[in-house]
Each structure stands twice: as structure tokens, then as C-alpha cells.
Write an enzyme that holds these catalytic residues in place. Structure first.
Site, PDB file in Angstrom:
ATOM      1  N   ASP A  59       1.346  -1.514  -0.216  1.00  0.00           N
ATOM      2  CA  ASP A  59      -0.120  -0.244  -0.358  1.00  0.00           C
ATOM      3  C   ASP A  59       1.084   1.024   0.248  1.00  0.00           C
ATOM      4  O   ASP A  59       1.146   1.119   1.084  1.00  0.00           O
ATOM      5  CB  ASP A  59      -0.919  -0.442   1.608  1.00  0.00           C
ATOM      6  CG  ASP A  59      -2.096   1.245   1.007  1.00  0.00           C
ATOM      7  OD1 ASP A  59      -1.908   1.433   0.164  1.00  0.00           O
ATOM      8  OD2 ASP A  59      -2.261   2.486   2.382  1.00  0.00           O
ATOM      9  N   THR A  92      -2.993   4.891  -4.185  1.00  0.00           N
ATOM     10  CA  THR A  92      -2.371   5.710  -3.037  1.00  0.00           C
ATOM     11  C   THR A  92      -0.510   5.726  -3.790  1.00  0.00           C
ATOM     12  O   THR A  92      -0.328   7.320  -4.067  1.00  0.00           O
ATOM     13  CB  THR A  92      -1.375   5.172  -2.604  1.00  0.00           C
ATOM     14  OG1 THR A  92      -2.117   3.766  -1.350  1.00  0.00           O
ATOM     15  CG2 THR A  92      -2.637   5.531  -1.342  1.00  0.00           C
ATOM     16  N   THR A  93      -0.399   4.280  -4.775  1.00  0.00           N
ATOM     17  CA  THR A  93       1.178   4.381  -5.699  1.00  0.00           C
ATOM     18  C   THR A  93       0.760   4.871  -6.789  1.00  0.00           C
ATOM     19  O   THR A  93       1.940   5.385  -7.044  1.00  0.00           O
ATOM     20  CB  THR A  93       1.038   3.016  -5.933  1.00  0.00           C
ATOM     21  OG1 THR A  93       1.228   2.404  -4.687  1.00  0.00           O
ATOM     22  CG2 THR A  93       2.584   2.621  -6.126  1.00  0.00           C
ATOM     23  N   ASP A 385      -9.049  -1.258   1.954  1.00  0.00           N
ATOM     24  CA  ASP A 385      -8.400  -0.679   0.369  1.00  0.00           C
ATOM     25  C   ASP A 385     -10.467  -0.948  -0.429  1.00  0.00           C
ATOM     26  O   ASP A 385     -10.487   0.563  -1.198  1.00  0.00           O
ATOM     27  CB  ASP A 385      -7.498  -0.456  -0.342  1.00  0.00           C
ATOM     28  CG  ASP A 385      -6.244  -0.249   0.032  1.00  0.00           C
ATOM     29  OD1 ASP A 385      -5.942   0.957   1.091  1.00  0.00           O
ATOM     30  OD2 ASP A 385      -5.216  -0.118  -0.897  1.00  0.00           O
TER      31      ASP A 385
END
Length: 527
Positions: A59, A92-93, A385
Site C-alpha cells: 500500500d 495511493t501508489t 482499500d
């Protein structure tokens, strides 16, 4: 010769260097997380230098939160990852990587003596075009429950395919969608409780309607009660013995001590009598319940649960529709919790208490099983997520295609827009399109394919009108994302592009970095 106007503990970096350091920092952060992107992305193992705790995660936000950065630009990227995590819960990445690629492109333009403000203008035009294109690609199936459920399952599978749950993604996607559909459009994930139990394998995890509390009923109370009224309390129930520590008693004889104890017992009995007036058959307390009051409850036919920690009582109150009580003088003005049935269940090695048929029917509990703590923690992050993205999708129901499909379509639109711009600005717009194409490139790289060849084929496929083409990373080929069911949330993609371009803009505006140690009290003493 320049005059130094700063104190002894201040350093300044000017234009070139400042910009360089912000580029370098941001690009380094992007390179750090980009290997975790996509279904074939790898995980990071982070160990804490002080405690030696290990954390395995994929994550982006978790990775970035766990690393202390000194570089100001790196911190900006950490912040956008956090915001993405809070707003959408996933991507998020992607947002970090896109922002760092935008800066990588900007760095090349600055080297060509293009002014940062020109780049910013170009990026603004480009991101506007990209987002318009994204909106035109979005599909909304909200009026067809069958299709919408399929969308949700596909989104969950896409989200999970890059995470530790990818082996069992079919199973967990269904589990997550069932949990979210129970919420009936609420985005309050507090209704979904996740319990982690080491042991077993990931596929032994299950979803249970209702609420599970990791506690047991008191001694010799029935293991199952039905049609339950619950009083949820936070009150001391351990005063049937005189507490010796902290209190000093001067007692002449043991008889007097016995009197004191008796008085304490009477007090406790009176409290239990008050509780009986509520007409409940279950009493849940955040604090301990000693043997004597527990015995009184048993005699009164009230099942008691003690030491249900704060999180437990708060959640229980939420799902059973009661409130947490600390005084018992007014039985009428207090909301009791309700549920159909409470029984003890065995999960793994442990006995827990399950509340079913709760007032808030949307509540449920997901029990995760797995071999190690680290695995369970990461499974919980992955599931979180997926749940976040799904709950957002029940509100903003539009979806777009994954697998680099949206990015290539956006970059195509941006490239076309570049032709309407003149001079140096068009170079900045083109740079934005290149940065967008980096995402599918990285997806292909991480899967070990020849990315330049694959992305070139993907581009020509999209440019020739097959706008649902994307990368099929299991086959290493260009495929139809609609058929493969590689679907993502529109809100997620939108947030990625808009946040990344804003972050890039913030860092491009920087031309001085001034580092100062905080003032200390004695600094002014020397004069």
C-alpha cells in the site's frame, strides 16, 4: 559577492538547486514505490530500526507513512498519498508515481530553459483535457442492479489483484461486495468490523452478518439468548471488596472491616437492582464485573459481558441502536440496544459472542484468517482499500477501465490538445501526456514484459479506435478491458490525475528552500 543575511543555523538553496532538490526528492519517492504498482507489483518489507517490528505491505500510503523523509518534496508526495488514502482509500501508489513522473518530465523541460510557470500553464491545460476525456469514458450502470453488482465485483477484483489477497481475489471480491451492499449506500465503514485471527489460511476467512465481540458471557450463564434487550454501560462493577491500595482505612477491629465490606456489597447490590429496572436480559460493560455482581446478574436472568473494551462498546452501541450509559437512575430516558439473538460461537481456537439480527441490519463482521500477523495486517489493509473504493463507488457510481486503458486514452486526448498550443507551452502539454503513459509502462515493466513494445501496441490499438484496449498482464498482451472485467472507480482515477498534477504544480513553484533550525531560548542571550 553575496551578503549572508541569515543567522548561523539557516541554510538557503536558490533557484536551480532548490528546484533540483525538489525534483530529485520527488522522483526518488516515485521510484521507491513504483515497483509495487499493478497486479505483478512487488511488496516492501519495512523494519523499524528502534523496535525491529516488521511490516510487509504493498500500500503506497502505508509505505510512505512509515519512512521518515528529510526532503521537503518527498513530504509533499507523502501528503498526496495520504489524502488519496483518506478520500478514496486506494490508488495511493498511482498518485505518487504520476506526480513524480510529471516532475521527471518537468525537469527535462527546465533543462531546455523552459520557465517553470510555462510548464505549470501547460500542465493545467493538459490535466483539464485529461479529466474531460476521463469523464467522457466513464460508464454508469447504477440503474441495472445486476450490472452494477458486476461492476463492483470487478472493481474489487482489480483493486485486490495488486495486493496480497490476489490469490483468493474472486472470494474476497465477493466478500467485500456483500459487505458493502449490506450498508445500503452508507459509506460508514465502522459498520463493518474486521477481526483478525492468526491460524488457518486466508481462504478460511468469512463474512458474518451481525456483530462479533471477542468476549464471553459470565460463568454459568446460558450460552444463547434470544430477543435481546441490551444495556451497554461504562461503569465500575468491581467494588464488592474494599480497595486497599490508595485508600487508607484506620480500623480498630476486623469486625469494622467486615462492616465496610458489607456496605460496599450493599452499594453494589443497589446498583444491580437499578440495572434490573431496565428490563434487559443482557448487560455489556466496558469495565470489569466482579464475581458477586456477576452472580447477581445470573440470578436475575441477565447475561453479562465484562471488559468489552472501548472500541467494542462504541461499535456495539452503533450497530444495536443503543447508547453507552454510565448512570442508572433514569430507566426511561435511555436507549437500549436490540438484537434477535446472542450466542457463543467458536472461531479458530477461541470462543466469541455473536450478536445477530441487530437493529442496524447493515452491520457485519469480517473474520480474517491467515498464517502470520504480518500477513493478516496486510490482508486487512488490502481489504480496507477494496471496501473504501467500493463504498465510494456506491455514491459516485461511474466506472472506467483499468489496465492502462484510461491513461492511454487520456494521453491521446492531451497529445491532440498539444497541437492547439503554440511554442513552449505545447512541449509542456506533451510532457504531461508522456507522464500519463508512464503508468501503463510501469505496469508492463513490473510484470516483466517488454514495456516499450507493449505500450506502443496499446497506443496504436487505442488510436485506431479500440478505446477499450488495455494491458492484459497475465498474457502479456493487449486485450479488451471491458471483456476482461478490469474496471476501476471513476472517482479514484479522477483523484489520481487531479491530485498528482496539483502536487507537481506546487513543487514546480518552489524556487527557494530555506531550512532553519527552530529558535531556542538561549539564542538571544549572546547579544
Amino acid at each position: 559577492m553575496s551578503v549572508n543575511i541569515f543567522g548561523d543555523q539557516v541554510t538557503e538553496e536558490r533557484a536551480e538547486n532548490a528546484r533540483l532538490s525538489s525534483f530529485v526528492g520527488a522522483i526518488a519517492v516515485g521510484d521507491l514505490v513504483k515497483s509495487t504498482l499493478g497486479p505483478k507489483g512487488m511488496d516492501k518489507l519495512l523494519t523499524s530500526a528502534s523496535t525491529g517490528e516488521a511490516l510487509v505491505t504493498n500500500d503506497g500510503a502505508t509505505i510512505l507513512k512509515s519512512i521518515p523523509f528529510d526532503n521537503p518534496a518527498a513530504k509533499v508526495l507523502v501528503n498526496i498519498a495520504k489524502v488519496q488514502d483518506d478520500e478514496v482509500g486506494d490508488g495511493t501508489t498511482s498518485v505518487t508515481v504520476l506526480a513524480s513522473e510529471l516532475l521527471r518530465e518537468a525537469e527535462k523541460l527546465v533543462d531546455q530553459k523552459i520557465h517553470p510557470q510555462t510548464i505549470i500553464e501547460g500542465y493545467r491545460i493538459a490535466s483539464k483535457v485529461a479529466l474531460q476525456k476521463l469523464e467522457s469514458l466513464a460508464v454508469n450502470n447504477v440503474n441495472d442492479p445486476q450490472k452494477f453488482r458486476e461492476d463492483l465485483i470487478n472493481i474489487a477484483k482489480t483493486t485486490l489483484s495488486s495486493k496480497i489477497l490476489s490469490q483468493d481475489k474472486e472470494y474476497f471480491a465477493k466478500l467485500a461486495v456483500d459487505a458493502i451492499l449490506r450498508l445500503k449506500g452508507s459509506t460508514n465503514l465502522d459498520h463493518i468490523q474486521v477481526i483478525k485471527k492468526v491460524g488457518g489460511k486466508l481462504s478460511d476467512s468469512f463474512l458474518d452478518e451481525g456483530f462479533i465481540l471477542d468476549k464471553r458471557f459470565g460463568v454459568s450463564q446460558p450460552k444463547k439468548i434470544e430477543n435481546v434487550k441490551i444495556l451497554i454501560a461504562n461503569t465500575p462493577m468491581d467494588t464488592d471488596k474494599v480497595k486497599i491500595f490508595g485508600a487508607k482505612f484506620k480500623v480498630d477491629s476486623t469486625a469494622k472491616l467486615a462492616d465496610l465490606e458489607k456496605a460496599e456489597r450493599e452499594k453494589m447490590k443497589a446498583k444491580v437492582e437499578k440495572i434490573k429496572k431496565f428490563g434487559v436480559n443482557c448487560f455489556v460493560n466496558r469495565q470489569l464485573i466482579y464475581d458477586w455482581p456477576e452472580q447477581l446478574f445470573t440470578d436475575a436472568g441477565i447475561n453479562s459481558i465484562e471488559h468489552a473494551d472501548f472500541d467494542g462498546v462504541e461499535r456495539l452501541a452503533l450497530v444495536t441502536g443503543g447508547e453507552v450509559v454510565s448512570t442508572f437512575d433514569d430507566p426511561t430516558g435511555i436507549k437500549l440496544g436490540h438484537c434477535d439473538c446472542i450466542e457463543e460461537v467458536i472461531i479458530g481456537e477461541d470462543v466469541m459472542t455473536k450478536f445477530s439480527g441487530v437493529a442496524q441490519g447493515e452491520a457485519c463482521t469480517i473474520v480474517l484468517r491467515g498464517a502470520t500477523e504480518q500477513l493478516l495486517d496486510e490482508a486487512e489493509r488490502s481489504l480496507h482499500d477494496a471496501l473504501s473504493v467500493l463504498s465510494q463507488t456506491t455514491v459516485e457510481t461511474r466506472t472506467v477501465l483499468g489496465g492502462g486503458c484510461s491513461e492511454i486514452n487520456m494521453s491521446k486526448a492531451v497529445d491532440q490538445a498539444a497541437q492547439n498550443e503554440s511554442g513552449k507551452k505545447s512541449l509542456a502539454v506533451e510532457a504531461f501526456a508522456r507522464a500519463l503513459r508512464q503508468l501503463p509502462t510501469i505496469l508492463a515493466d513490473n510484470a516483466g514484459f517488454d514495456s516499450s513494445e507493449l505500450v506502443t501496441r496499446l497506443r496504436s490499438s487505442v488510436y485506431n479506435g479500440l478505446i477499450t484496449s488495455g494491458l492484459d498482464l497475465n498474457q502479456g498482451d493487449v486485450g479488451d478491458m471491458r471483456e476482461l472485467g478490469i474496471v476501476e472507480s471513476y472517482k479514484l482515477k479522477y483523484a489520481v490525475v487531479s491530485s498528482a498534477s496539483e502536487a507537481a504544480e506546487v513543487l514546480l513553484r518552489v524556487d527557494n528552500i530555506i531550512r532553519a533550525k527552530p529558535r531556542t531560548a538561549d539564542r538571544n542571550m549572546h547579544h
